[in-house]
Design an enzyme around this catalytic site. Sequence first.
Site, mmCIF file in Angstrom:
data_model
loop_
_atom_site.group_PDB
_atom_site.id
_atom_site.type_symbol
_atom_site.label_atom_id
_atom_site.label_comp_id
_atom_site.label_asym_id
_atom_site.label_seq_id
_atom_site.Cartn_x
_atom_site.Cartn_y
_atom_site.Cartn_z
ATOM 1 N N ASP A 150 0.844 -1.197 0.000
ATOM 2 C CA ASP A 150 0.000 0.000 0.000
ATOM 3 C C ASP A 150 0.882 1.251 0.000
ATOM 4 O O ASP A 150 2.100 1.150 0.112
ATOM 5 C CB ASP A 150 -0.963 0.003 1.197
ATOM 6 N N ASP A 165 1.484 4.973 1.686
ATOM 7 C CA ASP A 165 1.178 5.903 2.782
ATOM 8 C C ASP A 165 1.780 7.271 2.450
ATOM 9 O O ASP A 165 2.864 7.360 1.857
ATOM 10 C CB ASP A 165 1.767 5.394 4.096
ATOM 11 N N ASP A 214 9.596 4.272 13.144
ATOM 12 C CA ASP A 214 10.274 3.180 13.842
ATOM 13 C C ASP A 214 11.662 2.853 13.266
ATOM 14 O O ASP A 214 12.683 3.072 13.910
ATOM 15 C CB ASP A 214 9.375 1.936 13.958
#
Length: 448
Positions: free
Chosen positions: A69, A71, A149
């Site tokens: 996907d 983002d 992260d």
Amino acid sequence: MTDHTLTTHNVVPLRPAPRIIPRAEHCISRAQISEYALKVLYRLKNAGYQAYLVGGSVRDLLLGRRPKDFDIATNAHPEQVRELFKNCRLIGRRFRLAHVHFGPEIIEVATFRSSDEAEAEGDRVMEDGRILRDNVYGSSVEEDVWRRDFTANALYYNIEDFSIVDYVGGVADIQARQLRLIGNPYARYREDPVRLLRAIRFARKLGLTIHPDTERPFTELGPLLEQIPSARLFEEVLKLFLGAHALPTYEALRHYGLFGHLFPDVEAALVEGGDGYASRLLAQALANTDRRISEDKPVTPAFLFAALLWPPLVQREQYHRGHGHPPLVSMQMAQDDVISRQAARVAIPRRFTQVTREIWSLQWRLEQRAPKSALRMLGHPRFRAAYDFLLLRAEAGAPLADCCDWWTRFQAENEQARGQMLSELPSQPRRRKRRPGGRRRAGASHTP
Ligand code: ATP
Ligand code: MG
């Protein structure tokens, strides 16, 4: 230098300048980006906002993989994003996001976050070093990048000039096939222990080596996973086991001692059983799941949970039988035990546990091969899943080869041959009710 420059208020943390990789020096072309993601990027840009592709899509494209996907990160606030797109919904309380819908494709748009509480608007809620909510907005990539992260997940593709902005050495890490947490790993895992699972998932899925500093806290901080809401862990477990790399991911989770924090009863059954049947059953189930996904065949989480929880189920069932309960009652009681204990850790929605229970309950009936109901079994909505599960148990070493073979033939045969097969079945022993505490009949226990 005057004194006031030394007050904490004026100390700007030293942050490295970004490395800007111009379009000519990287491999990401617009042809590889979803047309809808491009639409969102351009509309944000034309409305005067900053807009970047970020996270997994940039990482995957640099690794030469097709992104799952796309983002997007922007300085537009969620409400401002919604004003630009009529097909937009705002979601998430813990982390507010805009979802822009294009048929089945969703483009996720996140407003930059900031680590500076005082300056920014919005709220952040912390507890014991853990971030419970983060809606403190920032205005630039420079602020946003530090809350991400891994370095590989913190690269920004700028729609303004098609360059990549890299503050954290993410491009070099990707080139070295390395997964590295940004900042102090202990603090970053404490902020959000789900990052422990994300580290293992990305490393196994993408074939990355985990940097030693990123790996070191795994075992020590694993217990923090038990503080994560069970519904969030369910989402994460699906990503761990339905991402086409379930087997290596599971092996890594066990290796680092994290699996037991998600599935404590399964872990106990595995430890008790050594490298035996339970361990083979799980490995086989996960390998089959990976194969099915890679062949684009459907998989249901219900089947996965049926396999994962089977070892403790058999233990509980034997326990109840040992206390004098009849087989079907023992099976029901064991299902209730195992599912309710598991739900305390990982909240499996009812629509899945319902099917898991049916797969389990049908095992006994498949093993019985009752002539009166065998034909009806073929039309049972869960027959196929239950039959596959029977084969799985046989593959793992349960003595069910004859039974599997019988059901395989029974499905393939015509009406007349089926009648013949039924007539050849040994007549069923009449089930006797046993007194509670009575001695168990030899062989009454469920095949593992
Ligand atoms: P996938 O291929 O699984 O979608 P992804 O990297 O895009 O991988 P997402 O969960 O979609 O992962 O999140 C998008 C981005 O948001 C990540 O790349 C990362 O930068 C950031 N992110 C997501 N979850 C976290 C987290 N728990 N802590 C810090 N950053 C996160
Ligand atoms: Mg993503």
